[in-house]
Enzyme design. Structure first.
Site, PDB file in Angstrom:
ATOM      1  CG  ASN A 245      34.354 -80.774  -0.922  1.00  0.00           C
ATOM      2  OD1 ASN A 245      35.004 -80.722  -0.676  1.00  0.00           O
ATOM      3  ND2 ASN A 245      34.308 -82.302  -1.873  1.00  0.00           N
ATOM      4  CG  ASP A 314      26.890 -84.940  -4.418  1.00  0.00           C
ATOM      5  OD1 ASP A 314      27.496 -85.390  -3.996  1.00  0.00           O
ATOM      6  OD2 ASP A 314      26.191 -84.218  -2.740  1.00  0.00           O
ATOM      7  CE  LYS A 372      27.525 -91.454   1.057  1.00  0.00           C
ATOM      8  NZ  LYS A 372      28.750 -90.018   1.743  1.00  0.00           N
TER       9      LYS A 372
END
Length: 437
Positions: A245, A314, A372
């Site tokens: 990322n 993820d 979260k």
């Protein structure tokens, strides 16, 4: 620590005057008896009624507006104060204080009081670093006035630099530490010199330049073991390709650097980064999410604070090819499987550890952040909108909203990542009981 303390809150005429309302509210909620004195310029930014409602006491602004015939107001307030706090303090009031001028209610009260005085400057960066202002501040420090160093970031005038009023929560924590030190000294617990500057490196003399502001004993994380993760994890497709990322590692590096400055024993775990790592901190390099999880677990039991600033992938490829995958067909299907959720796993197993998570979002910030935080059992969660100017990946600034289970704790506008790190760690240290004893 503030219950029953009489605090005179002086608010002067800068755009940061609006923060005076939040500061007044937080001091009152802590049990302090707050009496507000405003300058005429301050009333151009915020009303007396607002501060009267928050303090539940009359607000003073006119030296000649005597409320009680039996007392002279500015002398009465000066005498009853346990602390006089000027926040925000403009260059003008700092100049008046340094030169003994008394031409309004606030400056007259300051000249009359024998109580400790604390000043939180707020102004344009060039005003703040002007030799006259610096000399005035040094003069005040040499006389025993305590200074709260301003933050650095985007100022109301459009400049980026030092001069932003420190956040109200941090100012309140500074006031609490002052009274705590005062109480300990009265019991003979410590004979350490009283700090005069809050926000920089510790020095003994009050007559110091702007670049070496006195921090006294403010090593909030002294003796604490802190784990910080940084960067973006790499999930291999084959020996030459991988999934990752845009994380540069700058936020994690800033947190590690500030944590060390605050006295912590820092263990930095970094995945893929493009930023220069902080000097003087050993780094454990990892690649994948599994690697990072293993590295964190090796330090977990002995840690006091864990800050998961890394951007952990993820998903990973179900199988990583051992040799380079050759181009064959016009399409290519890559099957991904979920990685272990490091933050969630730590949240389930934590005992004494204080856990901070990060959430990089592109919208619905509060909804996703609170979800979260709850799911992963964090103590604090710092959320930012990576699409906002100055708050995305790879830049030197950030803007975050800090949440706990009760909702937003503090909104930090765009400023340097080190300043964001300092505010985040200050909040964490206070909640961990890490504020100096």
């Amino acid at each position: 620590m503030l219950k029953g303390k009489v605090i005179i809150l002086g608010i002067t005429g800068g755009i940061a005057a609006y923060k005076g309302a939040a500061l007044c509210s937080k001091l009152t909620q802590k049990g302090a008896e707050v009496h507000v004195i405003m300058t005429a310029s301050a009333k151009e930014f915020i009303t007396e009624l607002t501060l009267q409602s928050l303090s539940r006491n009359p607000v003073y602004s006119d030296t000649f507006d005597e409320r009680e015939p039996s007392v002279v107001s500015h002398i009465h307030l000066a005498d009853k104060a346990d602390l006089v706090l000027v926040a925000p303090a403009t260059a003008n009031i700092i100049g008046k204080m340094a030169n003994g001028l008394a031409d309004d209610m606030l400056s007259t009260t300051l000249l009359a009081t024998t109580a400790p005085v604390m000043v939180a400057p707020a102004m344009n960066v060039h005003m703040y670093t002007h030799p006259a202002v610096m000399q005035n501040m040094e003069t005040l420090v040499s006389r025993g006035v305590m200074m709260i160093e301003p933050g650095e970031g985007l100022l109301a005038c459009g400049y980026v630099g030092k001069g932003r009023l420190e956040e109200p929560e941090t100012i309140v924590q500074t006031v609490e530490r002052f009274f705590e030190q005062q109480e300990q000294e009265s019991k003979g617990v410590t004979n350490k010199p009283e700090p005069r500057w809050f926000g920089g490196e510790a020095v003994d003399s009050g007559r110091q330049s702007q670049d070496s502001l006195l921090n006294g004993d403010e090593r909030l994380l002294s003796g604490k073991k802190v784990i910080v993760t940084a960067g973006g994890t790499i999930e291999r497709i084959d020996p030459v390709r991988y999934i990752t990322n845009d994380s540069s590692g700058k936020m994690g590096f800033a947190i590690a650097k500030v944590a060390q400055e605050l006295g912590a024993d820092v263990h930095l775990i970094a995945a893929n980064t493009s930023a220069e790592p902080p000097v003087g901190i050993s780094i454990e390099k990892v690649q994948s999410a599994d690697d990072m999880y293993s590295a964190v677990l090796r330090q977990w039991e002995e840690s006091d604070l864990v800050v998961m600033a890394a951007a952990v992938a993820d998903y990973r490829p179900r199988e990583a090819a051992q040799t380079k995958i050759k181009k064959k067909d016009s399409t290519f299907t890559l099957e991904l499987v979920k990685n272990i959720d490091i933050l969630e796993s730590l949240g389930r197993s934590k005992k004494h550890q204080f856990l901070i998570g990060f959430a990089a979002e592109t919208g619905n910030l509060e909804t996703y952040a609170m979800d979260k935080l709850e799911r992963k059992n964090c103590d604090l969660l710092a959320a930012n909108d990576v699409t906002a100017d100055g708050a995305g990946f790879g830049v030197d600034t950030n803007a975050v909203q800090i949440y706990d289970r009760g909702g937003m704790v503090e909104r930090i506008p765009v400023q340097s990542k080190e300043e964001v790190a300092r505010k985040l760690l200050t909040i964490a240290a206070g909640r961990m009981g890490g504020v100096l004893h």
